[in-house]
Scaffold this active site. Structure first.
Site, PDB file in Angstrom:
ATOM      1  N   TYR A   1       0.861  -1.190   0.000  1.00 10.42           N
ATOM      2  CA  TYR A   1       0.000   0.000   0.000  1.00 10.42           C
ATOM      3  C   TYR A   1       0.894   1.236   0.000  1.00 10.42           C
ATOM      4  O   TYR A   1       1.853   1.329   0.758  1.00 10.42           O
ATOM      5  CB  TYR A   1      -0.898  -0.020   1.232  1.00 10.42           C
ATOM      6  CG  TYR A   1      -1.669   1.258   1.469  1.00 10.42           C
ATOM      7  CD1 TYR A   1      -2.900   1.475   0.853  1.00 10.42           C
ATOM      8  CD2 TYR A   1      -1.166   2.257   2.307  1.00 10.42           C
ATOM      9  CE1 TYR A   1      -3.613   2.650   1.073  1.00 10.42           C
ATOM     10  CE2 TYR A   1      -1.871   3.427   2.532  1.00 10.42           C
ATOM     11  CZ  TYR A   1      -3.083   3.623   1.910  1.00 10.42           C
ATOM     12  OH  TYR A   1      -3.779   4.798   2.128  1.00 10.42           O
ATOM     13  N   HIS A   2       0.568   2.219  -0.857  1.00 12.57           N
ATOM     14  CA  HIS A   2       1.404   3.413  -1.020  1.00 12.57           C
ATOM     15  C   HIS A   2       0.908   4.532  -0.115  1.00 12.57           C
ATOM     16  O   HIS A   2      -0.200   5.028  -0.264  1.00 12.57           O
ATOM     17  CB  HIS A   2       1.358   3.872  -2.478  1.00 12.57           C
ATOM     18  CG  HIS A   2       2.532   4.698  -2.894  1.00 12.57           C
ATOM     19  ND1 HIS A   2       3.018   5.752  -2.142  1.00 12.57           N
ATOM     20  CD2 HIS A   2       3.332   4.626  -3.993  1.00 12.57           C
ATOM     21  CE1 HIS A   2       4.059   6.290  -2.750  1.00 12.57           C
ATOM     22  NE2 HIS A   2       4.279   5.628  -3.862  1.00 12.57           N
ATOM     23  N   GLY A   3       1.743   4.955   0.834  1.00 13.12           N
ATOM     24  CA  GLY A   3       1.429   6.107   1.657  1.00 13.12           C
ATOM     25  C   GLY A   3       1.646   7.393   0.891  1.00 13.12           C
ATOM     26  O   GLY A   3       1.995   7.385  -0.295  1.00 13.12           O
TER      27      GLY A   3
ATOM     28  N   GLU B   1      -2.886   6.602  -5.450  1.00 12.84           N
ATOM     29  CA  GLU B   1      -3.144   6.141  -4.093  1.00 12.84           C
ATOM     30  C   GLU B   1      -2.398   6.990  -3.073  1.00 12.84           C
ATOM     31  O   GLU B   1      -2.923   7.314  -2.001  1.00 12.84           O
ATOM     32  CB  GLU B   1      -2.719   4.683  -3.958  1.00 12.84           C
ATOM     33  CG  GLU B   1      -3.069   4.045  -2.632  1.00 12.84           C
ATOM     34  CD  GLU B   1      -2.811   2.557  -2.658  1.00 12.84           C
ATOM     35  OE1 GLU B   1      -3.779   1.780  -2.836  1.00 12.84           O
ATOM     36  OE2 GLU B   1      -1.629   2.152  -2.513  1.00 12.84           O
TER      37      GLU B   1
END
Length: 330
Positions: free
Chosen positions: A129-131, A202
């Site tokens: 998951y990309h912050g 994202e």
């Protein structure tokens, strides 16, 4: 008068430094009651200080990037004169930068890496998951290098390759843009490769609800199928609390979709607790389609979010987790 400040003596009169400064400025500028203006200015500075801090702190990460780049240039110049490592001249540089970034992660975020035993000895595709920033991936890569002496390449958006001065950093750490064939070749050589299917969209437009924004992307799954490697899901707890974006502003979303550049401002740099969790590998199955594998991977990343992240994310809670002595279960 002295109040709480130190004082100095001018003849028989004793004044505080602030009173003295006010007196000098009034004499110099000819403006009466300048102390009132100074008090108002100090009040405005105090009021805006938190706002200034949250937008300035992200610059620390940028500075650290350019310190890394400067170090690589110095190291490159040194090895033009004397080769320290005959088989790979960048080994020493990678060791040094891994130590620097891991130290930053430990000190600023109390960074922890859990589930490293789930990374196979051979090749594998790490999907995460990309912050708002990729700083958690950088900490992961540095810690993995220190713990396992493993190098993990990563797929980055095209705009990263346009950043001034970044070319040497991207080359040394195996950052690639693609295409799919290049990703497959990297895995076929026995390396680890990481990719965030949500990418910049994202990063900019997900929020404290940790919504996965992968759309119908399945190219990463096809890469894993073509290379016949497992997919390793990964998620970093509180990654959205460290840095936030103003992605909720609709005009910025429209502008991004038009020019495809990260024009959304970010803020933060808060020293929240960061823990990266690596899930069980999803093994290669020759009969599984790319659509099925992509859906399975998304479910695996979502399961990590559901297990390790309190929704909605909260900056204050994430800061307080720095003081918790009990580690969260893997």
């Amino acid at each position: 008068m002295t109040g709480g400040n130190e004082s100095f003596t001018a003849g028989p009169t004793s004044m505080s430094y602030l009173t003295c400064l006010t007196y000098i400025l009034e004499e110099w500028t000819g403006v009466e009651d300048i102390g009132d203006y100074l008090s108002y200015a100090f009040y405005i500075l105090w009021l805006l200080f938190p706002l200034v801090v949250v937008f300035v702190l992200p610059g620390v990460i940028v500075i650290l990037f350019y310190v890394s780049i400067l170090w690589l240039h110095i190291y490159q110049r040194k090895n033009e004169i004397k080769e320290a490592y005959s088989h790979d001249v960048w080994i020493g540089a990678r060791e040094m930068l891994a130590t620097i970034w891991d130290g930053h992660g430990r000190i600023w975020h109390g960074y922890e890496l859990h589930g490293v035993e789930n990374i196979p000895q051979g090749p594998g595709l790490v999907v995460f998951y990309h912050g708002a920033t990729p700083v958690d991936y950088i900490y992961f890569s540095a810690r993995l290098h220190i713990m396992k002496k493993r190098r993990c390449s990563v797929v980055a958006d095209h705009f990263v390759f346009r950043l001034p001065g970044f070319r040497i950093l991207l080359e040394v750490f195996g950052v690639i843009h693609g295409p799919k064939e290049a990703c497959v070749r990297t895995l076929e050589k026995g390396h680890l490769l990481a990719i965030a299917p949500g990418g910049v969209r994202e990063a900019l437009f997900s929020d404290e609800m940790y919504t996965i924004l992968w759309s119908d992307r399945k190219g990463f799954a096809q890469v894993a199928i073509d290379a016949k490697v497992p997919i390793i899901p990964m998620f970093t707890q509180n990654v959205r609390e460290g840095f936030r974006t103003l992605g909720g502003i609709k005009i910025l979303r429209s502008l991004y979709e038009r020019i495809r550049l990260p024009v959304v401002p970010l803020y933060g740099g808060f020293p929240v607790k960061l823990r990266t969790f690596i899930g069980k590998p999803i093994p290669y199955e020759p009969d599984m389609t790319a659509e099925e594998l992509a859906a399975k991977t998304k479910a695996a990343v979502q399961a990590l979010i559901d297990k390790h992240q309190k929704i909605p994310g909260n900056i204050f809670r994430a800061l307080m987790e720095r003081f918790q002595t009990q580690k969260k279960e893997d």
